[in-house]
Design a protein around this motif. Structure first.
Motif, short mmCIF file in Angstrom:
data_model
loop_
_atom_site.label_atom_id
_atom_site.label_comp_id
_atom_site.label_asym_id
_atom_site.label_seq_id
_atom_site.Cartn_x
_atom_site.Cartn_y
_atom_site.Cartn_z
N PHE A 127 -1.35 -4.15 -8.87
CA PHE A 127 -1.40 -5.62 -8.82
C PHE A 127 -0.87 -6.14 -7.50
CE2 PHE A 127 0.74 -9.70 -9.50
CZ PHE A 127 -0.32 -10.47 -9.97
N ASP A 128 0.28 -5.64 -7.07
CA ASP A 128 0.89 -6.14 -5.83
C ASP A 128 -0.02 -5.88 -4.63
OD1 ASP A 128 3.08 -6.98 -7.23
OD2 ASP A 128 4.32 -5.25 -6.74
N ARG A 165 0.83 -1.21 0.00
CA ARG A 165 0.00 0.00 0.00
C ARG A 165 0.87 1.26 0.00
NH1 ARG A 165 -5.27 1.19 1.00
NH2 ARG A 165 -5.71 3.32 1.72
N GLN A 166 1.91 1.26 0.83
CA GLN A 166 2.82 2.41 0.85
C GLN A 166 3.49 2.60 -0.51
OE1 GLN A 166 5.52 1.71 4.07
NE2 GLN A 166 3.92 1.78 5.63
N ARG A 204 5.40 0.75 -13.25
CA ARG A 204 5.49 0.58 -11.80
C ARG A 204 4.15 0.86 -11.13
NH1 ARG A 204 10.69 2.94 -12.25
NH2 ARG A 204 9.80 5.01 -11.79
N PHE A 205 3.41 1.80 -11.67
CA PHE A 205 2.09 2.08 -11.12
C PHE A 205 1.16 0.87 -11.28
CE2 PHE A 205 -2.27 3.50 -12.18
CZ PHE A 205 -2.67 3.86 -10.90
N TYR A 206 1.13 0.32 -12.48
CA TYR A 206 0.28 -0.86 -12.69
C TYR A 206 0.73 -2.04 -11.83
CZ TYR A 206 -1.77 1.57 -16.68
OH TYR A 206 -2.43 2.46 -17.47
N LEU A 225 -3.39 -7.89 -0.46
CA LEU A 225 -4.62 -7.72 0.30
C LEU A 225 -5.42 -9.01 0.31
CD1 LEU A 225 -6.44 -5.80 1.89
CD2 LEU A 225 -7.51 -5.13 -0.28
N ALA A 226 -5.48 -9.70 -0.82
CA ALA A 226 -6.18 -10.98 -0.89
C ALA A 226 -5.50 -12.01 0.01
CB ALA A 226 -6.23 -11.48 -2.34
#
Length: 410
Positions: A387-388, A334-335, A381-383, A393-394
């Motif tokens: 994804f990461d 998230r960071q 890197r944004f995409y 989170l899942a």
């Protein structure tokens, strides 16, 4: 309890993603649709549900475990002499002390709970697999868009370099450099297309449709407003994690089995009725474990109880570690996403500014290519950050066995 505090919010920077459109009059498939199809086609879940049905029947039938099959004995005392007359009829019913106390029934329902916990574990595994595959299809599609734009940009650049070279404005090396960059952009586009095809095939495999089928997916990826405190998450996991529940029920069943074997030390009673001629007699008796007092079975059940207790303690430690690790990964992702979130706008501005400066001959070709590369890396890197975070989170939701998004899936 289900964790309901967090509402679903579309990533602010996902404005770059296209609005889902209709194809052949059908709405794009959302994750809810993918989840239902995955549940309906997952072989492990279907097999486990069959085991649950069998365990449920066993639990119901266990109510009669205190009544083993009755024994019927008919005596023909003069049959060898040619007289088929019946001498006596005896019906005997053995009684199980463990059944009388309901131990067998309690163990059977523990086993039913264990099978239900296992299917919950399979649901968690399927959830993370589907989330990963779903996000991978969407993100690789966005990467294809970036790669396609690069190909077009470098194709135009190569054509312009060729014209400048023919008029003597630039050297042959500039033409070759632009041609090489065009080939690299084409290779990256081919690679992105291949990755998307593989991602789609994996998703199709998970939901049980043809590998060649192209699904129209809703391109929205959601997040929680914020992650909860770690202490609260650990409490949720201890109460909801199916692995802990499975081992707790296994320990409970082992405890009951131990006491069941202890009861076998006592005489096993039986009752019956004997009919001889016109006389009827009631029979009472018992079998006695005189030789070993059930020592072997007691020792085995005691060992199983100890092993189950150790496994339960390990399952709790493992669940807490899984939550801790998943929380750290999700927090880090998230960071990172917040860090790269503004990269899309900055990247587009960089491409525009670099193109203007290059066309005005204020920077040379090599600086221009460097700026374009930097901008594209920021976009990718944004995409990758989206994804990461979605995947981590899942994984956190799976570790908790609780959804942190609007809808409860686990």
């Amino acid at each position: 309890m289900k964790y309901r505090k967090f509402s679903t919010a579309t990533f602010a920077a996902l404005a770059v993603l296209l609005t889902a459109h209709h194809i052949n009059g059908r709405e794009p498939m959302q994750f809810d649709d993918i989840w239902k199809m995955g549940l309906a086609s997952n072989s492990s879940i279907m097999i486990q549900k069959a085991k649950i049905d069998a365990a449920r029947v066993g639990a119901i039938a266990s109510f009669f475990s205190g009544l083993p099959r009755p024994e019927l004995e008919i005596e023909f005392p003069t049959l060898l002499a040619g007289d088929p007359a019946v001498g006596s009829i005896e019906v005997r019913q053995a009684l199980s002390l463990s059944g009388i106390f309901g131990i067998d029934t309690l163990i059977a329902f523990d086993q039913l709970g264990i099978e239900e916990a296992i299917v919950q574990k399979y649901r968690g595994e399927l959830y993370t697999d589907l989330r990963r595959a779903y996000a991978s299809v969407i993100i690789t599609g966005k990467e294809i868009g970036v790669a396609r734009e690069n190909v077009e940009l470098f194709r135009q650049l190569a054509a312009r370099m060729q014209m400048h070279y023919q008029t003597g404005k630039i050297s042959r090396s500039d033409v070759l450099a632009s041609a090489i960059e065009l080939r690299r952009a084409q290779q990256e586009h081919i690679g992105a297309v291949s990755r998307e095809k593989i991602a789609r095939s994996e998703l199709n495999m998970l939901i049980g449709v043809s590998l060649e089928r192209t699904l129209d997916l809703d391109e929205t990826i959601t997040e929680t407003e914020r992650l909860p405190e770690l202490d609260r998450l650990t409490n949720i996991a201890l109460h909801r994690h199916p692995s802990i529940r499975q081992h707790a029920l296994t320990h409970g069943a082992a405890e009951k089995s131990f006491w069941k074997e202890l009861l076998q030390i006592l005489p096993a009673p039986f009752a019956g009725i004997r009919r001889t001629g016109t006389e009827t007699a009631v029979i009472f008796g018992a079998t006695l474990p005189l030789w070993d007092f059930n020592a072997k079975s007691i020792a085995q059940s005691a060992g199983d109880r100890t092993a189950a207790e150790i496994s339960l303690a390990h399952a709790r430690r493992q669940a807490l570690f899984d939550v801790h690790r998943a929380y750290l990964n999700a927090s880090s992702a998230r960071q990172n996403l917040e860090t790269v979130r503004n990269g899309m706008t900055e990247a587009q501005e960089l491409i525009t500014a670099a193109s203007i400066r290059y066309n005005e001959n204020r920077i040379d070709l090599y600086h221009y290519l460097s700026y374009i590369k930097t901008a594209n890396e920021a976009r990718l890197r944004f995409y990758q950050g989206i994804f990461d975070y979605d995947v981590t989170l899942a994984e956190l939701e799976r570790a908790l066995h609780t959804s942190l998004r609007t809808k409860e899936y686990l």
